[in-house]
Enzyme design. Structure first.
Site, PDB file in Angstrom:
ATOM      1  N   TRP A   1       0.841  -1.209   0.000  1.00 55.85           N
ATOM      2  CA  TRP A   1       0.000   0.000   0.000  1.00 55.85           C
ATOM      3  C   TRP A   1       0.868   1.247   0.000  1.00 55.85           C
ATOM      4  CZ3 TRP A   1      -4.428  -1.067  -1.816  1.00 55.85           C
ATOM      5  CH2 TRP A   1      -5.038  -2.290  -1.535  1.00 55.85           C
TER       6      TRP A   1
ATOM      7  N   LYS B   1     -12.485  -1.630   7.483  1.00 54.13           N
ATOM      8  CA  LYS B   1     -11.806  -2.569   8.386  1.00 54.13           C
ATOM      9  C   LYS B   1     -12.223  -2.298   9.833  1.00 54.13           C
ATOM     10  CE  LYS B   1      -8.237  -2.262   4.988  1.00 54.13           C
ATOM     11  NZ  LYS B   1      -8.333  -3.505   4.234  1.00 54.13           N
TER      12      LYS B   1
ATOM     13  N   ASP C   1      -1.566   6.883   6.136  1.00 47.02           N
ATOM     14  CA  ASP C   1      -2.620   5.957   5.714  1.00 47.02           C
ATOM     15  C   ASP C   1      -2.858   5.036   6.904  1.00 47.02           C
ATOM     16  OD1 ASP C   1      -4.192   3.948   4.736  1.00 47.02           O
ATOM     17  OD2 ASP C   1      -2.842   3.362   3.101  1.00 47.02           O
TER      18      ASP C   1
HETATM   19  C1  PLP Z   1      -3.307   0.116   4.414  1.00 50.07           C
HETATM   20  C2  PLP Z   1      -4.260   0.189   3.264  1.00 50.07           C
HETATM   21  N1  PLP Z   1      -4.286   1.285   2.496  1.00 50.07           N
HETATM   22  C3  PLP Z   1      -5.118   1.405   1.461  1.00 50.07           C
HETATM   23  C4  PLP Z   1      -5.989   0.400   1.119  1.00 50.07           C
HETATM   24  C5  PLP Z   1      -6.905   0.574  -0.053  1.00 50.07           C
HETATM   25  O1  PLP Z   1      -8.161   0.907   0.382  1.00 50.07           O
HETATM   26  P1  PLP Z   1      -9.398   1.075  -0.601  1.00 50.07           P
HETATM   27  O2  PLP Z   1      -9.736  -0.271  -1.085  1.00 50.07           O
HETATM   28  O3  PLP Z   1     -10.426   1.700   0.282  1.00 50.07           O
HETATM   29  O4  PLP Z   1      -8.979   1.985  -1.703  1.00 50.07           O
HETATM   30  C6  PLP Z   1      -6.032  -0.764   1.908  1.00 50.07           C
HETATM   31  C7  PLP Z   1      -6.962  -1.850   1.576  1.00 50.07           C
HETATM   32  O5  PLP Z   1      -6.904  -2.944   2.074  1.00 50.07           O
HETATM   33  C8  PLP Z   1      -5.134  -0.869   2.985  1.00 50.07           C
HETATM   34  O6  PLP Z   1      -5.115  -1.969   3.750  1.00 50.07           O
END
Ligand code: PLP
Length: 361
Positions: free
Chosen positions: A103, A197, A173
């Site tokens: 991520w 989550k 994030d």
């Molecule tokens: C740490 C992290 N950042 C970003 C995301 C992406 O999120 P989204 O699917 O809401 O774009 C996730 C998804 O699992 C994640 O775990």
């Protein structure tokens, strides 16, 4: 009673049964309106109350005052990967990013579309098996901001300590560990988290923005990608994800009812110990993929001695009502996602099951 499994899905993930019962009760008549939450106007007093309550609860739980804006927008955390540099990375400036996994990498990739990126630290060469030490995180003094990923959902690592960045805005994030433990939220200038989550269903992304950073958004941005638009309109510039925000508000109330973040942290500590203690007891059988000091409380990643055993434990746990334990394809093995709504009982039962599995296999 409704059938409920032990849901270890990495996201969308388990929600508190108490919250689901409230939602069920609110359909088809939300508070005597004769309409369900799916059908009410986002301009109604009822929705305004939900939005305001959610904002206040976020500030209260995080210990933040009104110099922090709380917004709920669509597009997922992934949209923020681009929106963050678009708003805060000026021409000629550089943004610093810590690379701790998939991520974080996606955030870096999007930032590069906007401007210069300096990778302040990376553990890629070590297969992301740890979070860099704070002393390893290095960046020029004039960067626009430092971006971190507090919990790495796929690799199963998590910052135990948050860097001090002084006057450099710290952007995080926090999608997969928001409100799972006490943090000094004042250290951050900007936090973003997909709801699916720890906060609610998919559809809403929560943003917490410190006002002094908000004032520095670049001019002439596309309206929907400009944080000032959403702050000015209290997330009501366009139709917000009404149902998701309503559910987030219920989840925040549920957290408050538990005793807030300190109480949630205590339970989450006991929960992760169920599995990590087992891994420490049988380190050659339940093999952690992350160094001890970087272990995530939310996503516990491990391998068994061989893939056949992994397949076997996954099928046996599934049959026993423990679902969502398959590791992400880039790590393999097992991933135990233990978000706030997973109970201590669920974790104890899983640990017991795993120990028995070890004894018979
Ligand atoms: C740490 C992290 N950042 C970003 C995301 C992406 O999120 P989204 O699917 O809401 O774009 C996730 C998804 O699992 C994640 O775990």
């Amino acid at each position: 009673m409704a059938k409920r499994v032990f849901n270890f899905n990495p996201g969308p993930a388990v929600l508190p049964l108490e919250v689901l019962e409230i939602i069920k009760n609110d359909i088809p008549d939300f508070k005597g309106t004769g309409m369900s939450i799916f059908e009410i106007s986002h301009r109604s007093a009822d929705y305004e109350e939900i939005n305001n309550a959610a904002i206040s609860l976020v500030r209260e739980l995080a210990g933040l005052d009104e110099s922090y804006h709380v917004l709920f927008v669509g597009g997922g955390a992934s949209l923020q990967f681009f929106a963050v540099p678009l708003n805060f990375l000026n021409a000629g400036q550089t943004a610093a990013y810590v690379d701790t996994g998939s991520w974080a990498n996606k955030a870096i990739k999007e930032a590069k579309l906007v401007g210069n990126v300096h990778v302040a630290a990376s553990t890629k060469e070590e297969n992301y098996r740890r979070i860099p030490k704070l002393s390893e995180i290095k960046y020029p003094a004039d960067v626009a901001y430092l971006h971190i990923t507090s919990n790495n959902t796929i690799y199963g690592s998590q910052y135990q300590d948050i860097p001090d960045t002084g006057s450099i805005p710290l952007i995080c994030d926090m999608s997969s560990d928001i409100f799972s433990r006490r943090r000094d939220f004042k250290k951050f200038s900007f936090i973003y988290a997909g709801a699916q989550k720890n906060l609610g269903p998919a559809g809403a992304t929560m943003l917490i923005i410190k006002d002094d950073l908000l004032q520095k958004c670049k001019p002439n941005l596309p309206t929907m990608l400009n944080y000032q638009t959403h702050a000015k309109e209290k997330s009501l510039y366009n139709t917000p994800p009404v149902f998701a925000v309503y559910t987030v508000k219920l989840v925040l109330e549920w957290i408050k009812k538990q005793g807030g973040l300190d109480a949630v942290e205590k339970v989450n500590r006991a929960k992760k110990d169920c599995i990590y203690n087992l891994m420490d007891k049988y380190p050659d059988y339940f093999k952690g993929t992350v160094d001890k000091d970087s272990r995530s409380w939310m996503n516990i990643t491990l391998r068994l001695p061989n893939e056949d055993l992994e397949k076997k434990i996954l099928s046996e746990t599934m049959a026993a009502g423990f679902i969502g334990l398959k590791g992400h394809r880039s790590v393999g093995g097992i991933r135990v996602s233990a978000y706030n709504a997973m109970t201590l009982d669920g974790m104890q039962k899983l640990a017991e099951f795993m120990e028995n599995f070890k004894k018979t296999n």
